[in-house]
Write a protein that holds these residues in place. Structure first.
Motif, PDB file in Angstrom:
ATOM      1  N   LYS A 652       0.894  -1.223  -0.078  1.00 59.75           N
ATOM      2  CA  LYS A 652       0.000   0.060   0.031  1.00 59.75           C
ATOM      3  C   LYS A 652       0.908   1.307  -0.046  1.00 59.75           C
ATOM      4  CE  LYS A 652      -4.389  -1.411   1.856  1.00 59.75           C
ATOM      5  NZ  LYS A 652      -5.498  -1.141   2.836  1.00 59.75           N
ATOM      6  N   ASP A 653       2.018   1.295   0.862  1.00 57.18           N
ATOM      7  CA  ASP A 653       2.891   2.527   0.895  1.00 57.18           C
ATOM      8  C   ASP A 653       3.404   2.651  -0.494  1.00 57.18           C
ATOM      9  OD1 ASP A 653       4.407   0.136   1.347  1.00 57.18           O
ATOM     10  OD2 ASP A 653       5.664   1.424   2.396  1.00 57.18           O
ATOM     11  N   ARG A 654       3.959   1.471  -1.316  1.00 54.78           N
ATOM     12  CA  ARG A 654       4.478   1.615  -2.680  1.00 54.78           C
ATOM     13  C   ARG A 654       3.437   2.083  -3.715  1.00 54.78           C
ATOM     14  NH1 ARG A 654       6.719  -4.220  -3.092  1.00 54.78           N
ATOM     15  NH2 ARG A 654       7.769  -3.365  -5.050  1.00 54.78           N
ATOM     16  N   LEU A 655       2.346   1.805  -3.481  1.00 60.73           N
ATOM     17  CA  LEU A 655       1.470   2.241  -4.605  1.00 60.73           C
ATOM     18  C   LEU A 655       1.007   3.544  -4.452  1.00 60.73           C
ATOM     19  CD1 LEU A 655      -1.173  -0.644  -4.336  1.00 60.73           C
ATOM     20  CD2 LEU A 655       0.388  -0.250  -5.923  1.00 60.73           C
ATOM     21  N   LYS A 656       1.387   4.407  -3.376  1.00 64.16           N
ATOM     22  CA  LYS A 656       1.309   5.812  -3.215  1.00 64.16           C
ATOM     23  C   LYS A 656       2.426   6.463  -3.869  1.00 64.16           C
ATOM     24  CE  LYS A 656      -1.398   5.392   0.918  1.00 64.16           C
ATOM     25  NZ  LYS A 656      -1.258   5.336   2.495  1.00 64.16           N
ATOM     26  N   ASP A 657       3.543   5.795  -4.385  1.00 58.50           N
ATOM     27  CA  ASP A 657       4.683   6.447  -4.991  1.00 58.50           C
ATOM     28  C   ASP A 657       4.876   6.021  -6.273  1.00 58.50           C
ATOM     29  OD1 ASP A 657       7.695   6.551  -5.410  1.00 58.50           O
ATOM     30  OD2 ASP A 657       7.952   6.987  -3.599  1.00 58.50           O
ATOM     31  N   VAL A 658       4.906   7.282  -7.002  1.00 55.53           N
ATOM     32  CA  VAL A 658       4.665   6.906  -8.521  1.00 55.53           C
ATOM     33  C   VAL A 658       6.115   5.848  -9.021  1.00 55.53           C
ATOM     34  CG1 VAL A 658       5.064   8.166 -10.793  1.00 55.53           C
ATOM     35  CG2 VAL A 658       3.776   9.235  -9.005  1.00 55.53           C
ATOM     36  N   GLU A 659       7.167   6.109  -8.648  1.00 54.17           N
ATOM     37  CA  GLU A 659       8.400   5.256  -8.895  1.00 54.17           C
ATOM     38  C   GLU A 659       8.297   3.925  -8.321  1.00 54.17           C
ATOM     39  OE1 GLU A 659      10.664   5.696 -11.459  1.00 54.17           O
ATOM     40  OE2 GLU A 659       9.499   7.589 -11.627  1.00 54.17           O
ATOM     41  N   LYS A 660       8.132   3.774  -7.114  1.00 54.42           N
ATOM     42  CA  LYS A 660       7.988   2.296  -6.387  1.00 54.42           C
ATOM     43  C   LYS A 660       6.669   1.539  -6.902  1.00 54.42           C
ATOM     44  CE  LYS A 660      10.244   3.739  -2.194  1.00 54.42           C
ATOM     45  NZ  LYS A 660      10.189   3.916  -0.684  1.00 54.42           N
ATOM     46  N   ARG A 661       5.525   2.397  -7.573  1.00 57.70           N
ATOM     47  CA  ARG A 661       4.534   1.608  -7.915  1.00 57.70           C
ATOM     48  C   ARG A 661       4.813   0.805  -9.113  1.00 57.70           C
ATOM     49  NH1 ARG A 661       0.463   5.789 -10.166  1.00 57.70           N
ATOM     50  NH2 ARG A 661       0.333   6.549  -8.110  1.00 57.70           N
ATOM     51  N   LYS A 662       5.756   1.172  -9.852  1.00 62.13           N
ATOM     52  CA  LYS A 662       5.877   0.260 -11.126  1.00 62.13           C
ATOM     53  C   LYS A 662       6.048  -1.265 -10.636  1.00 62.13           C
ATOM     54  CE  LYS A 662       7.183   4.146 -13.985  1.00 62.13           C
ATOM     55  NZ  LYS A 662       8.582   4.860 -14.604  1.00 62.13           N
ATOM     56  N   VAL A 663       6.952  -1.442 -10.019  1.00 57.89           N
ATOM     57  CA  VAL A 663       7.467  -2.903  -9.700  1.00 57.89           C
ATOM     58  C   VAL A 663       6.131  -3.567  -8.823  1.00 57.89           C
ATOM     59  CG1 VAL A 663       8.899  -4.284  -8.206  1.00 57.89           C
ATOM     60  CG2 VAL A 663      10.049  -2.385  -9.507  1.00 57.89           C
ATOM     61  N   ALA A 664       5.612  -2.824  -7.853  1.00 53.16           N
ATOM     62  CA  ALA A 664       4.524  -3.517  -6.893  1.00 53.16           C
ATOM     63  C   ALA A 664       3.643  -3.823  -7.909  1.00 53.16           C
ATOM     64  CB  ALA A 664       4.335  -2.616  -6.050  1.00 53.16           C
ATOM     65  N   LEU A 665       3.260  -2.889  -8.907  1.00 50.67           N
ATOM     66  CA  LEU A 665       1.967  -3.358  -9.800  1.00 50.67           C
ATOM     67  C   LEU A 665       2.462  -4.394 -10.751  1.00 50.67           C
ATOM     68  CD1 LEU A 665       0.441  -0.007 -11.025  1.00 50.67           C
ATOM     69  CD2 LEU A 665      -0.510  -1.680  -9.621  1.00 50.67           C
ATOM     70  N   LYS A 666       3.436  -4.576 -11.178  1.00 48.80           N
ATOM     71  CA  LYS A 666       3.862  -5.545 -12.032  1.00 48.80           C
ATOM     72  C   LYS A 666       3.824  -7.018 -11.381  1.00 48.80           C
ATOM     73  CE  LYS A 666       6.938  -5.927 -15.995  1.00 48.80           C
ATOM     74  NZ  LYS A 666       8.414  -5.275 -16.511  1.00 48.80           N
ATOM     75  N   VAL A 667       4.416  -6.826 -10.287  1.00 48.61           N
ATOM     76  CA  VAL A 667       4.280  -8.288  -9.536  1.00 48.61           C
ATOM     77  C   VAL A 667       3.205  -8.855  -9.196  1.00 48.61           C
ATOM     78  CG1 VAL A 667       5.128  -9.633  -7.190  1.00 48.61           C
ATOM     79  CG2 VAL A 667       6.821  -7.872  -8.518  1.00 48.61           C
ATOM     80  N   SER A 668       2.116  -7.792  -8.836  1.00 42.80           N
ATOM     81  CA  SER A 668       0.684  -7.880  -8.590  1.00 42.80           C
ATOM     82  C   SER A 668       0.267  -8.479  -9.530  1.00 42.80           C
ATOM     83  CB  SER A 668       0.145  -6.621  -8.103  1.00 42.80           C
ATOM     84  OG  SER A 668       0.573  -6.142  -6.903  1.00 42.80           O
ATOM     85  N   PHE A 669       0.252  -7.874 -10.916  1.00 42.91           N
ATOM     86  CA  PHE A 669      -0.668  -8.265 -11.955  1.00 42.91           C
ATOM     87  C   PHE A 669      -0.138  -9.743 -12.392  1.00 42.91           C
ATOM     88  CE2 PHE A 669      -2.307  -4.087 -12.382  1.00 42.91           C
ATOM     89  CZ  PHE A 669      -3.717  -4.248 -12.612  1.00 42.91           C
ATOM     90  N   ILE A 670       1.311  -9.800 -12.545  1.00 37.84           N
ATOM     91  CA  ILE A 670       1.869 -11.317 -12.923  1.00 37.84           C
ATOM     92  C   ILE A 670       1.349 -12.273 -11.767  1.00 37.84           C
ATOM     93  CG2 ILE A 670       3.957 -12.667 -12.990  1.00 37.84           C
ATOM     94  CD1 ILE A 670       5.176  -9.892 -13.959  1.00 37.84           C
ATOM     95  N   VAL A 671       1.365 -12.185 -10.444  1.00 35.58           N
ATOM     96  CA  VAL A 671       0.844 -13.225  -9.602  1.00 35.58           C
ATOM     97  C   VAL A 671      -0.705 -13.236  -9.646  1.00 35.58           C
ATOM     98  CG1 VAL A 671       0.568 -13.542  -7.088  1.00 35.58           C
ATOM     99  CG2 VAL A 671       2.782 -12.551  -7.942  1.00 35.58           C
ATOM    100  N   PHE A 672      -1.511 -12.241  -9.871  1.00 27.61           N
ATOM    101  CA  PHE A 672      -2.808 -12.202  -9.973  1.00 27.61           C
ATOM    102  C   PHE A 672      -3.051 -13.011 -11.412  1.00 27.61           C
ATOM    103  CE2 PHE A 672      -7.116 -10.918 -10.267  1.00 27.61           C
ATOM    104  CZ  PHE A 672      -7.466 -10.490  -8.989  1.00 27.61           C
ATOM    105  N   GLU A 673      -2.526 -12.885 -12.334  1.00 33.93           N
ATOM    106  CA  GLU A 673      -2.924 -13.888 -13.626  1.00 33.93           C
ATOM    107  C   GLU A 673      -2.610 -15.248 -13.418  1.00 33.93           C
ATOM    108  OE1 GLU A 673      -2.003 -13.601 -18.385  1.00 33.93           O
ATOM    109  OE2 GLU A 673      -0.345 -13.435 -17.197  1.00 33.93           O
ATOM    110  N   ASN A 674      -1.351 -15.375 -12.688  1.00 31.23           N
ATOM    111  CA  ASN A 674      -1.215 -17.095 -12.628  1.00 31.23           C
ATOM    112  C   ASN A 674      -2.144 -17.526 -11.544  1.00 31.23           C
ATOM    113  OD1 ASN A 674       1.356 -18.175 -13.930  1.00 31.23           O
ATOM    114  ND2 ASN A 674       1.736 -15.905 -13.484  1.00 31.23           N
ATOM    115  N   PHE A 675      -2.650 -16.565 -10.462  1.00 26.88           N
ATOM    116  CA  PHE A 675      -3.640 -17.052  -9.723  1.00 26.88           C
ATOM    117  C   PHE A 675      -5.017 -17.399 -10.482  1.00 26.88           C
ATOM    118  CE2 PHE A 675      -7.843 -15.708  -7.597  1.00 26.88           C
ATOM    119  CZ  PHE A 675      -7.761 -16.787  -6.679  1.00 26.88           C
ATOM    120  N   LEU A 676      -5.405 -16.419 -11.375  1.00 21.57           N
ATOM    121  CA  LEU A 676      -6.680 -16.664 -12.074  1.00 21.57           C
ATOM    122  C   LEU A 676      -6.402 -18.031 -12.849  1.00 21.57           C
ATOM    123  CD1 LEU A 676      -7.311 -13.129 -13.527  1.00 21.57           C
ATOM    124  CD2 LEU A 676      -8.335 -14.372 -11.691  1.00 21.57           C
ATOM    125  N   LYS A 677      -5.623 -18.324 -13.503  1.00 22.39           N
ATOM    126  CA  LYS A 677      -5.143 -19.682 -14.074  1.00 22.39           C
ATOM    127  C   LYS A 677      -5.296 -20.803 -13.329  1.00 22.39           C
ATOM    128  CE  LYS A 677      -1.658 -18.230 -16.664  1.00 22.39           C
ATOM    129  NZ  LYS A 677      -0.660 -18.383 -17.907  1.00 22.39           N
TER     130      LYS A 677
END
Length: 861
Positions: A652-677
């Motif tokens: 949550k703290d990283r999502l508020k930071d424009v730079e730190k957000r990129k890595v957190a979002l990328k990992v989130s969506f990659i894990v989320f996609e694999n969870f969906l499968k």
């Protein structure tokens, strides 16, 4: 596309159900180089709507169809419906009765037209419900057991077995339903223990005196032909070979000896009624006794019943008992528990009845099926069900395959009316093969419904014709079935496969339990305890119902069902939806992310990747071993307890930071996609919807055509261990806040005995609202060892330690008393014998819960 604030299951279910079916997404054979994986759907009876048992059964099949498709198999899941001879004829006759008509008023041809009208209506309902459930079947290969392709196979199988000498006609005693006016196999009779009576009746002896027999069915005395005693019973030695006189009928009854008579039952002397009792039938054959049938097919006493002619069998019982009392021939009546057999379709009390029927000899086929199980050619999951399979095969009886119905496959037996020659052919012969007469008629009976069902794994594929479909998709891979048709269907299919194609029809058999209410009664419409699946779909969503029923199903055992439990899956789907809304709200419109993992990962990123790998390994193992409740549990725990409760909270703290957000979002969506499968086979609709909304490029048109996820190529064992330590610490601190009523505004101080990196302490403060001490506290602290590491938690001065100790001690004392009471109850043989299974289970669960709480309090103390 913007995601709605609330999850609307109906909206997305309709969309994707239509998408899958219209595009023939699940048609088998599209890719020739793939290895086949075959599931044959247990065809629902075409007598009405589907029930919750069908929901569970087809959900399990769909899980494996989707899973194996994602594992790159050419999946054929072949759907169909069963014509259900007795059941369908029953419901149509009931509809006619409302008009004051019977099938005989219409005649055979017109009656069958009415049946097809019924089927047209309910077949559509069944298909649409299966589609709504998300069944990823190959609808292009849909079958109905009365289709031409299926009927051809049924006739061929009968003719082959007849010409092999395995099908024969004989006059034997069978189970007969007076309501349906048809014979039933032993497996179609539902037996229950109920209160009855034992009637002691005096039979006058021809030369004076009397002999008293005991019976639970006095009305059948009208068909008595003898009295039997045990040869070792000295009481009756002087009467053997003499005659008794049957009251009312005046028939002479010879007194015989037979080893089957139990000297302890009643008086030790029993009446012999060979046309209406299975044991008596065998006695009569051994002693060459005559057979007297006293009822017609409706259970009405016939002319053999003398003065009782025209009475229903149970009316006759009352009158016979009354008349025996008047004649002083009724010695006494005792309460007695009887095993009552009922028709599995209409619940009418069955009548053992001497009748000419067609039988199939089963012993040799049963032997082969038993050997196939012993060799491991077919495996059962859970393995314990094989014992029942073996037991039935080792004690198999010949199968009575004829039914006195109009609806079904008519028996392909033809009689020459001139020379009495019998023929069996697939097509009606034009002339008698013996005398050349054209005066030929077909047998009136139809075949037992299960005679078409036992051929289902290969008749659906075009057998007996050799074709590409049969060659590719037989034998199959998996059969999913409830345990109650293990004999009716599963064992018989294995026999048929070995008999006609020299191979078992499937390799694995997954057996699941029946659904019961909280009083352990089987869900049924007649009891009013069976919910309509369509209503549940409306209220909880299809994915919600699917996931809930998997979550509450103990492996291979019966399931205690309640509507309230459907909230499990609905809440889980809501959680998935809201988690996706959270992370997708930080993505720019039309932004496309790359699927490669970033090089710079934080502690929580490394942990969630390792946690996914661990979960996937376990899910793979449990799927391969058909442990579906554990699969549901693993998927639930990973997403809710790990991804949401810890990973998303950690970033949550990283999502508020424009730079730190990129890595957190990328990992989130990659894990989320694999969870969906990984979750897709269990909850196909929401996973399809969210997969299409992921900010990645897509190559496939559906998540169900994607490859099954593989583990991330990472190794962060130290980071995983550190984060697990962090998780335990966070949970502990949150728990202590609740126990000691410490508000989140007040900081709790913690001391960690080993070195941790900067991100560890950032997360500890973020997730616990605590501060970190650089040295051990000297007083008012609780000490713990977690994963071999020291953790000290300093309590605020507002907590009165002595008072807390007293409170905990008091609670410990109360719990110890409660546990002692429960242990006493659970060691009481009377309680264990008389209490319902569910009450015993809940008592054991309560004791376990109290013990866990006691251990926790001891730890705090």
């Amino acid at each position: 596309m913007e995601l709605s604030k609330t999850y609307n299951p109906r909206e997305i279910e309709e969309k994707w159900q239509k998408f899958w079916v219209e595009r023939n997404l699940y048609q088998a054979g599209k890719e020739k180089d793939k290895k086949p994986y075959v599931i044959m759907m247990p065809p629902p009876n075409v007598t009405g709507t589907l029930h919750m048992g069908h929901v569970l059964n087809n959900t399990l099949q769909d899980i494996y169809a989707r899973y194996m498709r994602m594992k790159s198999f050419d999946v054929l899941w072949l759907p169909g419906v069963d014509h259900a001879g007795i059941a369908t004829q029953n419901v149509v006759e009931k509809e006619l009765a409302k008009e004051g008509k019977t099938r005989f008023d219409l005649g055979r041809e017109k009656f069958l037209e009415k049946v097809y009208e019924w089927i047209e209506k309910y077949e559509k309902i069944i298909k649409s419900t299966l589609m709504r459930l998300g069944c990823s079947c190959d609808w292009t290969k849909y079958r109905f057991t009365m289709d031409e392709i299926m009927s051809r196979a049924v006739l061929e199988a009968f003719v082959r077995l007849y010409k092999k000498g395995l099908i024969y006609r004989g006059k034997y005693i069978v189970n007969f339903c007076p309501r349906c006016e048809t014979t039933l196999s032993d497996e179609e009779v539902e037996r229950e223990e109920t209160k009855g009576a034992l009637y002691y009746i005096k039979y006058p002896l021809e030369k004076g005196g009397s002999i008293t027999v005991a019976t639970t069915r006095p009305e059948t005395m009208l068909g008595d032909v003898a009295v039997a005693v045990n040869p070792k019973d000295e009481r009756y030695k002087s009467l053997v070979g003499k005659y008794a006189i049957l009251p009312f009928i005046k028939r002479r009854l010879i007194i015989i000896e037979d080893d089957s008579v139990d000297p302890e039952f009643g008086t030790g002397a029993v009446k012999v009624t060979p046309s209406h009792d299975f044991n008596d039938f065998e006695i009569a054959k051994r002693h060459n006794l005559p057979f007297v049938t006293i009822m017609d097919t409706k259970g009405i006493i016939n002319e053999e019943g003398g003065e009782f002619k025209g009475l229903d069998r149970f009316e006759a019982r009352k009158l016979i008992v009354e008349r025996l009392k008047n004649l002083e021939l009724l010695e006494k009546i005792e309460d007695y528990k009887v095993i009552l057999g009922r028709c599995y379709r209409c619940e009418t009390v069955i009548e053992p009845y001497l009748s000419e029927q067609w039988f199939l000899s089963m012993k040799e086929m049963a032997r082969k099926a038993y050997e196939a199980g012993e060799k491991g050619e077919v495996k059962f999951y859970p393995p314990s069900w094989k014992k029942l399979y073996d037991q039935w095969l080792l004690n198999v009886k010949d199968w009575v395959i004829s039914r006195q119905l109009w609806w079904g496959h008519r028996i392909p037996i033809y009689y020459c009316n001139d020379c009495n020659h019998i023929m069996s052919e697939v097509k009606k012969p034009s002339r008698c093969e013996k005398c050349n007469s054209q005066n030929i008629t077909q047998d009136e009976d139809v075949l037992d419904t299960w005679f078409s069902s036992w051929l289902f794994p290969f008749s659906t594929l075009g057998w007996p014709e050799k074709n590409e479909l049969l060659e590719k998709y037989y034998p199959g891979s998996l059969l999913v079935s409830a345990w109650d048709i293990l004999y009716f269907w599963v064992a018989r299919m294995i026999m048929a496969g070995l008999e006609f194609l020299d191979s078992v029809p499937f390799r694995d058999v997954l057996i699941h339990g029946l659904l019961r209410d909280e009083r352990r009664r089987k869900l049924s419409k007649s009891l009013g305890n069976s919910p309509d699946p369509l209503e549940l779909f409306e209220n909880y969503g299809v994915d919600g119902v699917r996931f809930s029923i998997l979550s509450i199903a103990p492996e291979g055992r019966d399931i205690i069902f309640s509507v309230d439990k459907m909230k499990i899956g609905r809440n889980f789907c809501n959680k998935i939806w809201n988690a996706f809304r959270l992370i997708s709200s930080h993505v720019e419109e039309n932004e496309i992310l790359e699927r490669e993992l970033p090089m710079e990962l934080e502690l929580e990123d490394k942990w969630i990747l390792m946690k996914f790998n661990e979960t996937l390994r376990k899910v793979n193992d449990r799927l391969e071993n058909y442990d579906y409740p554990e699969v549901a549990k693993l998927i639930y725990q990973f997403f809710w307890l790990n991804f949401c409760d810890f990973y998303l909270e950690s970033i949550k703290d990283r999502l508020k930071d424009v730079e730190k957000r990129k890595v957190a979002l990328k990992v989130s969506f990659i894990v989320f996609e694999n969870f969906l499968k990984m979750a897709h086979p269990l909850i196909p609709f929401i996973t399809e919807e969210l997969w299409h909304r992921l900010p990645f490029k897509r190559e496939k048109e559906s998540i169900s055509l994607e490859s099954w996820p593989s583990e991330f190529n990472v190794s962060f064992e130290k980071e995983k261990r550190d984060f697990e330590f962090l998780k335990e610490t966070v949970n502990l601190v949150r728990e202590l806040r609740g126990i000691y009523n410490i508000p989140t505004s007040e900081k709790i101080e913690v001391f960690i005995g080993t070195e941790k990196d900067k991100r560890f302490f950032e997360l500890l403060k973020l997730l616990t609202k605590s501060s970190v001490l650089d040295k051990k506290p000297s007083e008012n602290f609780l000490g713990y060892v977690i994963y071999g590491e020291e953790l000290l938690v300093s309590l605020p001065k507002t907590v009165n330690i002595q008072k807390e100790k007293q409170r905990i001690k008091k609670e410990i004392s109360e719990l110890e008393g409660l546990i002692k009471d429960l242990e006493k109850k659970l060691s009481n043989p009377d309680f264990l014998e008389k209490a319902p299974e569910e009450v015993i289970r809940k008592t054991e669960e309560k004791k376990k819960m109290f013990e866990e709480k006691l251990n926790t309090l001891m730890k705090y103390l």
